[in-house]
Design an enzyme around this catalytic site. Structure first.
Site, PDB file in Angstrom:
ATOM      1  N   GLY A 227      -9.067  -9.580   0.624  1.00 30.42           N
ATOM      2  CA  GLY A 227      -8.720 -10.497   1.719  1.00 30.42           C
ATOM      3  C   GLY A 227      -7.390 -11.212   1.554  1.00 30.42           C
TER       4      GLY A 227
ATOM      5  NE  ARG B 277      -4.283  -1.736   1.785  1.00 32.32           N
ATOM      6  CZ  ARG B 277      -5.258  -2.043   2.630  1.00 32.32           C
ATOM      7  NH1 ARG B 277      -5.183  -1.675   3.892  1.00 32.32           N
ATOM      8  NH2 ARG B 277      -6.298  -2.720   2.219  1.00 32.32           N
TER       9      ARG B 277
ATOM     10  N   GLY C 102     -12.017  -5.187   1.593  1.00 29.32           N
ATOM     11  CA  GLY C 102     -13.468  -4.987   1.572  1.00 29.32           C
ATOM     12  C   GLY C 102     -13.946  -4.224   0.346  1.00 29.32           C
TER      13      GLY C 102
ATOM     14  CE  LYS D 104     -17.625 -18.963   8.638  1.00 31.53           C
ATOM     15  NZ  LYS D 104     -18.030 -18.186   9.790  1.00 31.53           N
TER      16      LYS D 104
HETATM   17  C1  3PG Z   1      -8.780  -2.156   4.679  1.00 31.68           C
HETATM   18  O1  3PG Z   1      -7.731  -2.512   5.211  1.00 31.68           O
HETATM   19  O2  3PG Z   1      -9.613  -2.941   4.204  1.00 31.68           O
HETATM   20  C2  3PG Z   1      -9.018  -0.677   4.524  1.00 31.68           C
HETATM   21  O3  3PG Z   1      -7.940   0.054   5.002  1.00 31.68           O
HETATM   22  C3  3PG Z   1     -10.304  -0.280   5.197  1.00 31.68           C
HETATM   23  O4  3PG Z   1     -10.225  -0.536   6.569  1.00 31.68           O
HETATM   24  P1  3PG Z   1     -11.559  -0.800   7.407  1.00 31.68           P
HETATM   25  O5  3PG Z   1     -12.066  -2.157   6.983  1.00 31.68           O
HETATM   26  O6  3PG Z   1     -11.169  -0.749   8.854  1.00 31.68           O
HETATM   27  O7  3PG Z   1     -12.541   0.269   7.026  1.00 31.68           O
HETATM   28 MG    MG Z   2     -11.382  -4.037   5.835  1.00 33.50          MG
END
Ligand code: 3PG
Ligand code: MG
Length: 404
Positions: A355, A37, A378, A198
């Site tokens: 993920g 990142r 996410g 899952k």
């Molecule tokens: C992540 O690592 O998925 C992003 O930085 C967002 O973080 P969060 O899921 O805590 O909003």
């Molecule tokens: Mg996250």
């Protein structure tokens, strides 16, 4: 890029630019364990700096829940960012108010400052207009370079885009370009590899993909639920038996919509789940009741390779087996290497994310060989679900493109 403006559309010289990045990097014992990142945001930071902006870096770190939690300070990340950028970076212990503005006032054109974790303020996650006003007051221009946070409607990811002239950073631009090429306007046929533990976390995603891709390859624990739904013995395997009806609905919908769902032909089973546990390969319809499925088998891995070779585009999310615990990594490694080789020969556009996916591809030694690996978790999943991401939508909103 359609819909919003990029760094090509703005003159930043002499301006103070608030840049939202994602410095939510994995850390262990105070050290960053994966700096992807950080490396991905360097082009934007270098470009703004070279063009004479004062660069104010905003990010969250962890989930401090609106409080100043010392372990979630961004201070240790400032040093890593400075090393990566090759210049010193001052750190301000607040992301708004006097502390932040004093640090910004000291910056010369081209200088970069990192502000403390935006989530130390309760207003950040509430998208609070008062906090947004305070933050916007620090700068002239807003750049969002954090696709991986675009699924959050927070002050630093969403509200700021309505208060300042807003632009996509280079990392955001590249992410969106690849995601568009993979799913919105792909070269067909398109395959999706969907793995992970899952089904329950991927129902919306499967529903959206059914209407978009030609083939969905299901692996990981998820596949067990589908095998069970087809009346197969899954023994002690991870399986969401309560979702059997849902899995059957998905299989039926897939037929109606002309999307092939591919489940493993053979699987690797073991009596216990540990590294090096004795295991054997069995056909998927002959799983012994006292064993658990921990990977796809070699016949499945070879067949998946052939299926992917017949496609022009591949979207990959989630491992096909318990890849962190060898020998149950073999299926993921084999199929990932096939996809990488097809990509290298110019026959496949491959986009992966979400993920565990990056870790699985790294483990297979091919993360660099995919056409694109997203840094998002996410946000990548929500994009696969077909949802509008607030951080991206805000960049395209008319208020975001006030006169410059
Ligand atoms: C992540 O690592 O998925 C992003 O930085 C967002 O973080 P969060 O899921 O805590 O909003
Ligand atoms: Mg996250």
């Amino acid at each position: 890029m359609a819909g919003f403006r990029t760094l090509d559309d703005v003159n930043v010289a002499g301006k103070t630019v608030l840049v939202r990045v994602d410095l939510n990097v994995p850390m262990k014992d105070g050290r960053i364990t994966d700096d992807l990142r950080i490396s991905r945001i360097l082009p934007t930071l270098h470009e703004l700096s070279r063009k004479g902006a004062k660069v104010v870096v905003l990010s969250h770190f962890g989930r401090p829940d609106g409080k100043a939690v010392p372990e979630m300070s961004l201070k240790p990340v400032a040093a890593a960012l400075a090393t990566a950028l090759g210049s010193s970076i001052p750190f301000a212990e607040d992301c708004v108010g006097e502390t932040a503005s004093a640090a910004i006032a000291k910056l010369k054109a081209g200088g970069v400052v990192l502000l403390e974790n935006t989530r130390f303020h309760p207003g950040e996650e509430k998208n609070d207009p008062a906090l947004a006003k305070q933050m916007a007051a620090l700068g002239d221009i807003y750049v969002n370079d954090a696709f991986s946070c675009a699924h959050r409607a927070h002050v630093s990811t969403e509200a700021l885009a309505h208060l300042l002239p807003a632009y996509a950073g280079r990392n955001m631009e590249v992410e969106l370009k690849h995601l568009e090429a993979a799913l919105d306007k792909p070269e067909k046929p398109v395959a999706a590899v969907i793995g992970g533990a899952k089904v329950s976390t991927k129902l919306e995603l499967l529903g959206n993909l059914l209407g978009k891709v030609d083939k969905i390859i299901i692996g990981g624990g998820m596949a067990n639920t589908f095998l069970f739904a087809q009346g197969r013995e899954v023994g002690k395997s991870l399986c969401e038996k309560n979702l059997a009806d849902t899995a059957r609905d998905i299989l039926r919908d897939a037929v109606t919509r002309g999307c092939a769902i591919i489940l493993p032909d053979d699987v690797v089973v073991a009596r216990e789940f540990r590294q090096g546990a004795p295991c054997k390969v069995v056909p998927a319809e002959r799983v012994p009741a006292d064993t658990m499925i921990l990977d796809i088998g070699p016949v499945a891995a070879a067949r998946l390779g052939t299926i992917i070779a017949d496609c022009k585009t591949l979207v990959w999310n989630g491992p096909l087996g318990a890849f962190e615990t060898p020998p149950f990594d073999a299926g993921t490694v084999t199929v990932a290497r096939t996809a990488a080789a097809l990509t290298a020969s110019g026959r496949l556009l491959s986009v992966a994310g979400g993920g565990d996916t990056v870790a699985a591809l790294r483990h297979a030694g091919v993360a660099e060989e995919f056409s694109y690996v997203s840094t998002a978790g996410g946000a990548f999943l929500e994009w696969l679900e077909g949802k509008e991401l607030p951080g991206v939508a805000a960049l395209a909103a008319p208020t975001a493109v006030a006169a410059q």
